[in-house]
Every structure is written in structure tokens, then in C-alpha cells.
Design a protein around this motif. Structure first.
Motif, mmCIF file in Angstrom:
data_model
loop_
_atom_site.group_PDB
_atom_site.id
_atom_site.type_symbol
_atom_site.label_atom_id
_atom_site.label_comp_id
_atom_site.label_asym_id
_atom_site.label_seq_id
_atom_site.Cartn_x
_atom_site.Cartn_y
_atom_site.Cartn_z
ATOM 1 N N LYS A 66 2.861 21.616 -13.544
ATOM 2 C CA LYS A 66 2.076 20.866 -12.574
ATOM 3 C C LYS A 66 1.171 21.805 -11.778
ATOM 4 O O LYS A 66 1.457 22.991 -11.636
ATOM 5 N N ASP A 189 -5.695 19.385 -1.625
ATOM 6 C CA ASP A 189 -4.825 18.250 -1.360
ATOM 7 C C ASP A 189 -3.476 18.414 -2.061
ATOM 8 O O ASP A 189 -2.419 18.100 -1.496
ATOM 9 N N ARG A 190 -3.497 18.922 -3.268
ATOM 10 C CA ARG A 190 -2.254 19.124 -4.009
ATOM 11 C C ARG A 190 -1.384 20.197 -3.371
ATOM 12 O O ARG A 190 -0.159 20.052 -3.288
ATOM 13 N N HIS A 193 0.120 18.500 -0.222
ATOM 14 C CA HIS A 193 0.920 17.279 -0.285
ATOM 15 C C HIS A 193 1.769 17.112 -1.543
ATOM 16 O O HIS A 193 2.626 16.221 -1.577
ATOM 17 N N ASP A 194 1.535 17.916 -2.573
ATOM 18 C CA ASP A 194 2.301 17.760 -3.811
ATOM 19 C C ASP A 194 2.472 19.135 -4.453
ATOM 20 O O ASP A 194 1.998 19.392 -5.559
ATOM 21 N N HIS A 196 3.974 22.497 -6.167
ATOM 22 C CA HIS A 196 4.916 22.907 -7.205
ATOM 23 C C HIS A 196 4.876 24.423 -7.342
ATOM 24 O O HIS A 196 3.793 25.031 -7.278
#
Length: 215
Positions: A66, A189-190, A193-194, A196
């Protein structure tokens, strides 16, 4: 002897385990290429391709990778960070012109940042799904996450790409700032907020059920 199969790049390679020796050699193979596995109690399994060690990044399972930031390798006082911008083989890679602009901007920012004395290299991956940054010192993934977030926020404020003159760049016409900023905004943004940061390694499973991760 115990036989097991190893799948690499959709090709199944069969090995015989020679239990009395410290290496595993290919028994039968679906291609003309020869693969050898060596096992070291301290370092695990190493895969060799035609007598050449397969580099560590090729042992990462790119079907479960990811976007995020990963430690690609640590050796001799250097840490190579994998800044994965897009999901390999699931999303489009970054367009070459956008990646080129991102390289110029990220290299400029990092070499002027608080970490500038520790920056060894900033450059794109050949697959165009991310960037590599090599650092000296004791930087962690969280350190690199913070630095990268600051860098991306700066990129989004820029109105031009540095060093896009023929005197300063070997392919000065291959740039795309708007698309570069689009990729930077999505990656930002990743990271926020997301996030890995743990690799999934390609694995070898023996007949007795034991599982080894390539290293």
C-alpha cells in the motif's frame, strides 16, 4: 530430500532441499534460469538468480504493498526509505513528467530542510510508483513521515519546478507541475489518514508447513 515450490513473477520454480548442506539448489525449473537458495541461521533465506543475489526490494510482495513509507534496507550507516506513492499494479504509476517534477521538488526541499546534512540521495523508482530517499543517521519511519508531509505541503505551494533549464536538467522539457501537485496532494492525504509502513514479504512454504520469508 524434500521438494517445495517457490513462485517468483508468476513462474513456479521447484527446488530440492539438500538437508546435509547449507544451500538449496534448483532441481527442476520451468525456465532456463537457475535459482539457488542459501540459508543462514542468522540472516534467513537469500535467493540467488543466475549466481547473483536477488536485491532485497524484489523480495517484497508488490501485490500487497500500500502507499506509505517503508524501510527498504539498512546497512553501513545508511537507511533507504521507500516512499510508495501509488499502489503497485493496482493503480496507475506516476506519469514520467510528473515524477520528474516531483524528484526536482523533493530533492530541493530535502536538501534545504533541517535534515539536509543527512540526505544522501533522493530519486524515483524505475517502476514509477514511488521515490527512494537514502539517509545517514538514525531516522525512523515516523521521522521520514513528518519530513515528507512537510515537503509535500511545501510542494503544493509552488508555482514552478526548480532547475528546468537545459543547462541544469538532462530532460528539461519532461515536466508536469500540475500533475505533480495532484500526486503530491493525494500522497499527502494518504500519509496523514491511511498510513502504511510494514512490508509483506514473499514467502516460501515447505512440505512440513514451515514458512520462511525471503530476506
Amino acid at each position: 530430500m524434500t521438494k517445495f515450490a517457490y513462485k517468483l513473477c508468476n513462474t513456479v520454480i521447484y527446488f530440492s532441499i539438500l538437508t546435509s548442506l547449507d544451500y538449496y539448489k534448483s532441481a527442476t525449473c520451468t525456465t532456463d534460469d537457475i535459482f539457488i537458495l542459501t540459508i543462514n541461521p542468522a540472516n534467513g533465506i537469500t535467493l540467488f538468480y543466475n549466481n547473483m543475489e536477488v536485491i532485497q526490494s524484489f523480495t517484497i510482495d508488490h501485490t500487497h504493498l500500500k502507499p506509505g513509507i517503508y524501510v527498504s534496507r539498512e546497512d553501513k550507516g545508511f537507511t533507504t526509505f521507500d516512499l510508495r506513492i501509488t499502489e503497485p499494479n493496482q493503480e496507475p504509476a506516476v506519469a514520467p513528467a510528473a515524477m520528474h517534477s516531483l524528484e526536482h521538488l523533493m530533492a530541493t526541499w530535502f536538501r534545504n530542510s533541517e535534515a539536509k546534512d543527512d540526505v544522501v540521495y533522493v530519486g524515483p523508482m524505475g517502476c514509477l510508483t514511488g521515490m527512494y530517499i537514502i539517509m545517514t543517521g538514525t531516522y525512523t519511519v515516523e521521522d521520514m513521515r513528518r519530513l515528507t508531509i512537510d515537503c509535500l505541503q511545501w510542494i503544493l505551494t509552488q508555482t514552478e519546478v526548480p532547475a528546468t533549464r537545459p543547462e541544469a536538467c538532462g530532460n528539461y522539457l519532461l515536466h508536469d507541475l500540475p500533475m505533480c501537485k495532484w500526486e503530491a496532494a493525494r500522497y499527502l492525504d494518504r500519509l496523514q489518514h491511511d498510513f502504511h509502513c510494514e512490508y509483506t514479504k514473499l514467502q516460501i512454504t515447505l512440505d512440513d508447513g514451515k514458512v520462511f520469508a525471503d530476506a
